[in-house]
Enzyme design. Structure first.
Site, PDB file in Angstrom:
ATOM      1  N   ASP A 525      37.419  39.822  52.127  1.00 41.69           N
ATOM      2  CA  ASP A 525      35.986  39.579  51.954  1.00 41.69           C
ATOM      3  C   ASP A 525      35.067  39.986  53.103  1.00 41.69           C
ATOM      4  OD1 ASP A 525      37.259  38.517  49.773  1.00 41.69           O
ATOM      5  OD2 ASP A 525      36.002  36.746  49.633  1.00 41.69           O
ATOM      6  N   GLU A 759      42.990  25.915  51.249  1.00 43.27           N
ATOM      7  CA  GLU A 759      42.759  27.352  51.151  1.00 43.27           C
ATOM      8  C   GLU A 759      42.898  28.041  52.516  1.00 43.27           C
ATOM      9  OE1 GLU A 759      38.768  28.340  49.940  1.00 43.27           O
ATOM     10  OE2 GLU A 759      39.326  30.345  49.267  1.00 43.27           O
TER      11      GLU A 759
HETATM   12  C1  6A9 Z   1      33.558  32.764  42.958  1.00 43.43           C
HETATM   13  C2  6A9 Z   1      33.067  30.457  42.279  1.00 43.43           C
HETATM   14  C3  6A9 Z   1      32.974  27.259  40.586  1.00 43.43           C
HETATM   15  C4  6A9 Z   1      38.689  34.531  48.042  1.00 43.43           C
HETATM   16  O1  6A9 Z   1      42.064  33.142  46.104  1.00 43.43           O
HETATM   17  C5  6A9 Z   1      41.216  33.927  45.351  1.00 43.43           C
HETATM   18  C6  6A9 Z   1      40.312  34.757  46.238  1.00 43.43           C
HETATM   19  C7  6A9 Z   1      41.151  35.671  47.123  1.00 43.43           C
HETATM   20  O2  6A9 Z   1      41.753  36.655  46.348  1.00 43.43           O
HETATM   21  C8  6A9 Z   1      40.338  36.338  48.191  1.00 43.43           C
HETATM   22  O3  6A9 Z   1      41.194  37.032  49.049  1.00 43.43           O
HETATM   23  N1  6A9 Z   1      39.466  33.854  47.029  1.00 43.43           N
HETATM   24  C9  6A9 Z   1      39.558  35.311  48.984  1.00 43.43           C
HETATM   25  O4  6A9 Z   1      38.801  35.943  49.962  1.00 43.43           O
HETATM   26  C10 6A9 Z   1      38.613  32.996  46.182  1.00 43.43           C
HETATM   27  C11 6A9 Z   1      37.589  33.758  45.402  1.00 43.43           C
HETATM   28  C12 6A9 Z   1      36.808  32.908  44.507  1.00 43.43           C
HETATM   29  C13 6A9 Z   1      35.660  33.655  43.867  1.00 43.43           C
HETATM   30  C14 6A9 Z   1      35.027  32.831  42.821  1.00 43.43           C
HETATM   31  C15 6A9 Z   1      32.983  31.895  41.917  1.00 43.43           C
HETATM   32  C16 6A9 Z   1      33.021  29.586  41.097  1.00 43.43           C
HETATM   33  O5  6A9 Z   1      32.786  28.278  41.502  1.00 43.43           O
END
Ligand code: 6A9
Length: 789
Positions: A525, A759
């Site tokens: 990100d 996380e």
């Molecule tokens: C946005 C929110 C109710 C961010 O673990 C999943 C991902 C990874 O792949 C990535 O490397 N996470 C990491 O930087 C989470 C991403 C969540 C996006 C969702 C919407 C909804 O809220």
């Protein structure tokens, strides 16, 4: 006309599936072909629920609420961080036959267990057992309502059978996938041998326009008019499901929801703790059942499964033999179980777009059996997360891994692209803000599924006669045409400006608003990249992912007797340490680095808002933070030190005698750079972007905090280099011990203190932060405990 025709056929490519035969047979998940894995807790987004692996499965689930509390209605259903539970998650789950979950609410704990039993033609029976106990701190035993439900999703019927006026004793149902079945709600007891307890009953039989509406329907049906009057105790009004009138009439004026309405039945039982309740699902095609799976039989079954689970866990991970404490082992079991219990079966369509589409299009319908990063916040599939998930799950059950990878690769389109975030079905869609839904076909995500494939190949090659590994070969054969296209897609669409260099597409465009435009596609990100996104960029992490992937493509091709020379050559070229140094070694930083159009002289500043003299300030817009660039960008190394700089080491691209390893180890072990007592931080403490927000509203994410997926890769790489003869072998071994211990201790300690796996972890305090529970890649801690890489 020709131009138009070309345009529309190009426009369709993004939604055209890959032409090779799917990896999964159309009926491979069916009750006929795979009865043992048909039913499961494949609804990770709810605290407790089960469904089958079919597109429009009947779903079953449980909501609950505490009666007579000062708070407002506290209905629990979908996993929500806002519920502020003290902890919840599967403590044991074998992925197939049973699971044990503990949910700690404010003053009571619910244990939710299920056991399956095979028989008949539709995936057999199951029994749930819910045990409620008050906490010792609770001043008096709480009265709790459990609301068990079954809901159809566009097909099937559910009919309530009511006894004693308002007690729903059972549901008689029918559906395509289940045939006839019966769900029986047993009365609460205090223990297995005790007699019934006082309880109040309510039920609701209605219809719902979609599964994402179930909570609202129950909420809107609640009424306070019911009286709870235990034989020895005061009479009190309690809240229960009453009648619910679906808004038929409104529909005619506002035809917003044209979906088919489906049966929805709720059984509410209100009872004081402690108690235990069982719910049975019995398949109509299961004849000559020896007995009912309830009471002492259920207890016996549970005990048997738990013992088998414990044995298999020790055999697989060997934590006892490594002298971990019982508490650590319990933690390890919980981490694995919640990843298994967090597997979902989703069905639906992504919303996608290419440059040839003016508007987003619907992707073809598809199924996805996948683990999810977080049951509360992101209960859906993410491409690069899944590769990490399957590293753990493949040790436990390689069939799960083959099935998940097959589902993911069956979603590939003709171009070789797989949408990164899978938001399938209305229930999943309802959790995602509209602006995040559309997936673009220029965008990649690290091809970590190759890591999981590497593990499957190693399992197979080391013991080809092993029954669990054997299906890997035919699986790879079917997968191969898709893998080839997938690899080719990366190798053509994500290339960089120089030969053998690579560049992530899909960086943020509006450079003005961000301190550093993000690169969501890389998975990292907001990790700092070139300040001014351009086609001149080359990214070292992607280079390494390609080196890894080409190598694994070569091994798969070799294993299958397919042409492998081209992959071999790619792998050799991309792994060439001299080339890597030329493209990515920054002499200034003494580390590997991205290259691009870049300046370090950026900062976020209040935008100037001109307020004419004598005018009131509040009538003018609030000043936003915008980026100010004090020195023009130029082509150069980005010189950010952090996870990206480590990739040639993380993915074992560096030769064991590579002098760069010395620098890498020194930076890793430096408290002012990457080292913390809790794991490696994502960005050096000395980097100008360290812990800097990207916008007013966008807190640092991969700019300091500790992430377990990359730390896992680091521990694994240290293990690798500590086993390779070379000048840095001993240093690697020493760092390995330290880093491994730090990570395990902290993730474990946070779990004990907070009830969750997180996380990411704070680099100054070690505290868990971000979404929770996060038993996606953070659960890789188990593999570090087991030292299995
Ligand atoms: C946005 C929110 C109710 C961010 O673990 C999943 C991902 C990874 O792949 C990535 O490397 N996470 C990491 O930087 C989470 C991403 C969540 C996006 C969702 C919407 C909804 O809220």
């Amino acid at each position: 006309f020709y131009a138009l025709y070309m345009r529309s056929s190009l426009a369709k490519r993004v939604v055209t599936l890959h032409p090779s035969p799917p990896v999964l047979d159309a009926n491979s998940s069916s009750a006929k072909v795979s009865p043992e894995r048909f039913w499961g807790s494949y609804r990770p987004q709810v605290y407790f629920g089960m469904k089958t692996k079919t597109p429009s499965s009947i779903v079953t689930g449980m909501m609950w609420m505490r009666q007579f509390s000062d708070m407002d209605v506290n209905l629990r259903h979908t996993c929500e961080q806002g519920d502020r539970l003290h902890g919840y998650g599967w403590l044991m789950h074998d992925g197939i036959t049973f699971g044990v979950q503990e949910i700690r609410d404010n003053d009571f704990t619910l244990t939710t267990e299920f056991v399956k039993r095979m028989g008949g033609d539709h995936g057999g029976d199951w029994t749930w057992r819910i045990t409620a106990k008050q906490h010792s701190s609770a001043p008096q035993a709480p009265v709790i309502s459990l609301m068990f439900y079954a809901a159809a999703d566009t097909q099937g019927t559910l009919e309530a059978h009511v006894e004693e006026r308002n007690r729903l004793a059972s549901i008689a149902g029918f559906s395509e996938e289940l045939g006839n079945f019966k769900i029986t709600f047993r009365k609460p007891v205090t223990g297995e041998l005790s007699s019934a307890k006082y309880a109040s009953y309510n039920y609701l039989q209605t219809v719902s326009p979609g599964l994402e509406k179930l909570t609202d329907i129950v909420k809107h049906s609640l009424n306070r008019r019911f009286v709870y009057s235990p034989p020895s105790g005061e009479k009190r009004h309690y809240i229960a499901v009453d009648t619910y009138n679906p808004p038929h009439h409104q529909n005619q004026q506002k035809p917003t929801d044209k979906r088919k309405e489906s049966d929805f039945v709720v059984h509410q039982v209100t009872v004081q703790t402690p108690f235990q309740i069982e719910v049975l699902f019995e398949s109509g095609s299961f004849h000559n059942r020896p007995n009912q799976l309830v009471g002492s039989i259920m207890t016996q079954e549970l005990e048997k499964r738990k013992a088998e689970f414990d044995t298999k866990f020790e055999k697989t991970f060997g934590l006892e033999s490594k002298d971990f404490s019982q508490a650590h082992i319990k933690f390890g079991k919980a981490a694995l179980s919640n990843m298994l219990g967090g597997m979902g079966y989703f069905f639906g369509q992504s919303v996608v777009q290419s440059v040839y589409n003016e508007y987003p299009l619907l992707y073809p319908e598809g199924a996805l059996f996948t683990a999810v990063p977080s049951r509360s916040f992101f209960p859906r599939g993410f491409l690069w997360d899944e590769g990490f998930h399957q590293l753990l799950l493949s040790k436990w059950d390689p069939q799960v891994t083959r099935e998940a990878i097959a589902h993911w690769l069956d979603l590939i389109n003709i171009e070789g692209w797989i949408p990164r975030e899978q938001i399938l079905g209305d229930e999943a869609r309802s959790k995602v803000p509209a602006e995040f839904v559309v997936q673009r076909n220029e965008n990649a995500n690290p091809p970590t599924l190759f890591l999981a494939l590497q593990e499957l190949i190693e399992q197979f090659s080391s013991s080809p006669e092993n029954a669990e590994a054997q299906p890997t070969l035919p699986f790879l054969r079917r997968l191969f045409p898709r893998l080839k296209t997938w690899f080719e897609w990366y190798n053509t669409t994500q290339t960089g400006p120089l030969p053998n260099s690579y560049r992530w597409r899909g960086r943020d465009k509006d450079t003005n608003l961000f301190l550093n435009p993000k690169t969501l596609t890389s998975g990292l990100d907001d990790y700092p990249r070139a300040s001014h996104p351009s086609a001149d960029e080359r990214h070292v992490d992607l280079h390494c992912w390609m080196a890894l992937s080409s190598g694994i493509m070569a091994s798969i091709a070799r294993l299958l007797g397919e042409p492998h020379e081209d992959y071999e050559i790619s792998h050799q070229v991309l792994s060439d340490n001299n080339l890597l140094n030329e493209l990515h070694w920054s002499e200034q930083l003494h580390a590997f680095s991205d290259f691009g159009n870049h300046t370090q002289a950026v900062s976020l500043q209040q935008e100037k808002v001109y307020v004419p003299p004598g005018q009131p300030r509040h009538q003018f817009p609030v000043a936003r933070l915008v980026r100010s660039v004090r020195r023009a960008p130029k082509k150069q190394f980005v010189n950010a030190l952090g996870y990206v700089s480590l990739f040639p080491f993380l993915l074992h691209i560096l030769r064991p005698d590579s002098p760069e390893l010395e620098h890498i180890f020194r930076d890793m072990r430096d408290f002012n750079k990457l080292w913390t007592p809790y794991g490696l931080r994502s960005l050096s403490k000395s980097d100008p972007m360290y812990m800097k927000r990207n916008t007013e509203h966008d807190a640092p994410y991969w700019r300091g905090p500790i992430w377990i997926n990359i730390n896992y890769l680091a521990v694994r790489a240290l293990h690798h280099y500590s086993n390779m003869e070379g000048p840095y072998q001993e240093k690697a071994a020493a760092l390995y011990e330290e880093l491994r211990t730090n990570i395990i201790n902290n993730v474990y300690r946070q779990y004990v203190e907070t009830g969750y796996i997180w996380e990411q972890y704070n680099d100054s305090t070690g505290r868990g932060q971000g979404s929770h529970p996060f038993t996606g890649w953070s659960a890789l801690t188990v593999l570090m405990m087991a030292e299995q890489y």
